[in-house]
Design a protein around this motif. Structure first.
Motif: not given
Length: 557
Positions: A408-413, A416-419, A461-466
């Protein structure tokens, strides 16, 4: 003539008896345990259990990936250099292909018997295993593999792009096969040791794997489109049928009744406790910083704690957030460099001489090998035959929510609603570890911290991946995520063998000496990209060579 006639009768009788005996021997020599006759139910149990052991071993027992992702560090024995300094050698893939041959039997039997559930399960397992192989190595034997019965003994190494295309195609087919099942499309609940024959859960697993691989290819959308794979379409279709709760998790428990089904660190499978594995300082420090209760699921307190508030060594009973008690000796702190935390991780990549005495200060006592009491050990549960929080995990619900959040953050997939997905992922990870019920823990308070909340993150993105890295404790998926994104920003230690970079692939097994095999191997190696971390004169078949997946990108370094 009479004599001749007399001879003909017994001769004819002998021929009849001989032909009859040949027919009986033919029947006798039909092996009921041969691949063409063995029940798929038996093969499924074997394939699931051995796949589970393989994946568990990759994440924990082999130590290589766990050390690279800084979940753990080895202590000071002879294996520490390979683990902590990334001095990796060639890796055998025979066990993968052994399981894949059995999975192929399940699929072939499913086609023969017109059992769509067996076919769907086989395609799902096949995709997961081939996915692991290409994630680890790059180009691999794929389209011509598993065909020795047809005389194909030296399969080519398919390009990684073609392997991923095949994986996504097979997972889509598995989903379709399991959509419209009939009464005859059944699998024994006792043989399916993961889902008990529940087709709906297998379908969710197939779709969740599609999500994993669609996102893994995020930087290769154009190349996959040229092969006829639209990653956005794949992702959107899969998201509609993926995991929705921890009840869907693709995991196997260790039974702990004998050495074959017990956890490798337990007494049934191991003659002595493994004190070698220590939690790594980067992870421990991050969990301490966030006041994260999962630390107490994964690590023990130190046995001796430096403390400025005592004047003499004092033994205290410490109770963690889960009601587990430990005896800890509090020792007067005499050095400002002492780590006074109750949980202390071993720094990454220390020289052996420093690893032996880390955080030992002026304590001149001699302790048993690998049992420096001023460093934490991984939790006692990893030295048991079975434990509810130690399992063979193929994929789980938190991973799906993290995937949806990043997509959702990157878009193109189409997500929605990354948070929203990120918060669900963190909460689901806490739930998986039983941390939501830890004494005094409040998830909303935890989530509101600047180091956790989505809104406060400068690099989302770093927050999600951490948080996904934390959630993936002892899982290999975090290595693949880090390789694709560079997050979390992990650093090597002072003795990393090839410089300030973490390894990015497994090296191929030693090639067979047959000219055809060597030709296929050399062709695959030629498609790898060399990097500055490979010493001059060494082969590109190296754990610092870039496979197609990260070629043309600046990731992970």
């Amino acid at each position: 003539m009479k004599t001749i006639k007399a001879l003909r009768i017994p001769l004819l009788a002998m021929m009849v008896l001989w032909l009859s005996a040949c027919q009986e021997l033919t029947d006798i020599n039909k092996n009921p345990n041969s691949p063409e006759n063995v029940s798929s139910n038996y093969v499924l149990t074997y394939s699931l259990v051995n796949s589970g052991k393989l994946v568990f071993g990759l994440g924990k027992n082999s130590s290589k990936i766990a050390a690279a992702m800084q979940y753990m560090q080895a202590g000071t024995n002879e294996g520490a250099a390979e683990t902590n300094q990334y001095a990796w050698g060639q890796e055998n893939w025979a066990s993968y292909y052994d399981i894949l041959r059995n999975v192929q039997i399940i699929y072939d039997n499913g086609v023969r018997d017109d059992n769509k559930l067996f076919q769907g399960i086989a395609l799902t397992m096949k995709s997961m295993l081939f996915g692991l192989l290409t994630d680890l190595y790059g180009d691999i034997p794929y389209s011509e593999a598993l065909k020795a019965s047809t005389g194909s003994f030296f399969p080519k190494y398919d390009s990684q792009a073609d392997v991923y295309k095949g994986i996504l195609t097979d997972l889509k087919k598995a989903n379709e096969l399991m959509q419209n099942l009939t009464a005859k499309d059944v699998v024994s609940a006792t043989s399916d040791v993961m889902y008990k024959g529940d087709a709906a859960k297998w379908k969710k697993f197939a779709n969740s794997l599609r999500l994993r691989y669609a996102l893994r290819l995020a930087d290769k959308k154009a190349e996959m489109a040229a092969l006829g794979i639209n990653l956005e379409t794949e992702f959107k279709e899969a998201a509609a049928g993926a995991f929705t709760s921890k009840a869907d998790d693709a995991t196997l428990a260790f039974l702990g009744t004998n050495s074959d089904n017990a956890q490798p660190g337990g007494p049934l499978a191991s003659a002595t406790f493994n004190w070698l594995t220590k939690p790594a300082k980067p992870l421990v420090d991050k969990l301490l910083q966030l006041k994260d209760p999962r630390l107490q699921r994964w690590a023990n307190p130190v046995r001796r704690k430096w403390d400025a508030n005592v004047t003499q060594a004092t033994t205290k009973t410490v109770t963690n957030l889960f009601g587990e008690t430990y005896s800890v000796v509090y020792v007067p702190s005499v050095a400002s460099s002492a780590d006074t935390n109750l949980y202390v991780g071993l720094p990454v990549g220390l020289p052996i001489t420093q690893g032996i005495v880390y955080n030992k200060g002026n304590d001149v006592s001699v302790y048993p090998n690998e049992q420096n009491p001023y460093i934490s050990f991984i939790h006692d549960r990893y030295r048991k035959n079975t434990d509810p929080y130690v399992a063979m995990n193929f994929m789980n619900y938190p991973e799906v929510e993290f995937i949806l959040a990043e997509a959702a953050l990157l878009g193109g997939f189409g997500a929605t609603d990354a948070e929203g997905h990120y918060k669900k992922a963190v909460q689901a990870s806490m739930d998986k570890e039983g941390a939501l019920t830890a004494t005094g823990f409040n998830f909303e308070t935890y989530y509101a911290q600047p180091g956790v909340s989505y809104a406060s993150a400068g690099n989302k993105q770093e927050r999600i991946l951490e948080q996904k890295w934390i959630s993936s404790w002892f899982s290999i998926q975090s290595w693949f995520d880090w390789r694709r994104t560079g997050y979390p920003a992990l650093k090597t230690g002072p003795v990393a063998q090839f410089g300030a970079a973490l390894p990015i692939r497994y090296m191929y097994p030693t090639p067979n000496l047959d000219p055809k095999y060597i030709a296929n191997y050399n062709e695959a190696v030629s498609r790898l990209a060399s990097t500055n971390f490979i010493p001059a004169g060494q082969s590109k078949d190296h754990h610092y060579a870039k496979m197609w997946l990260v070629q043309g990108t600046s990731k992970p370094w």
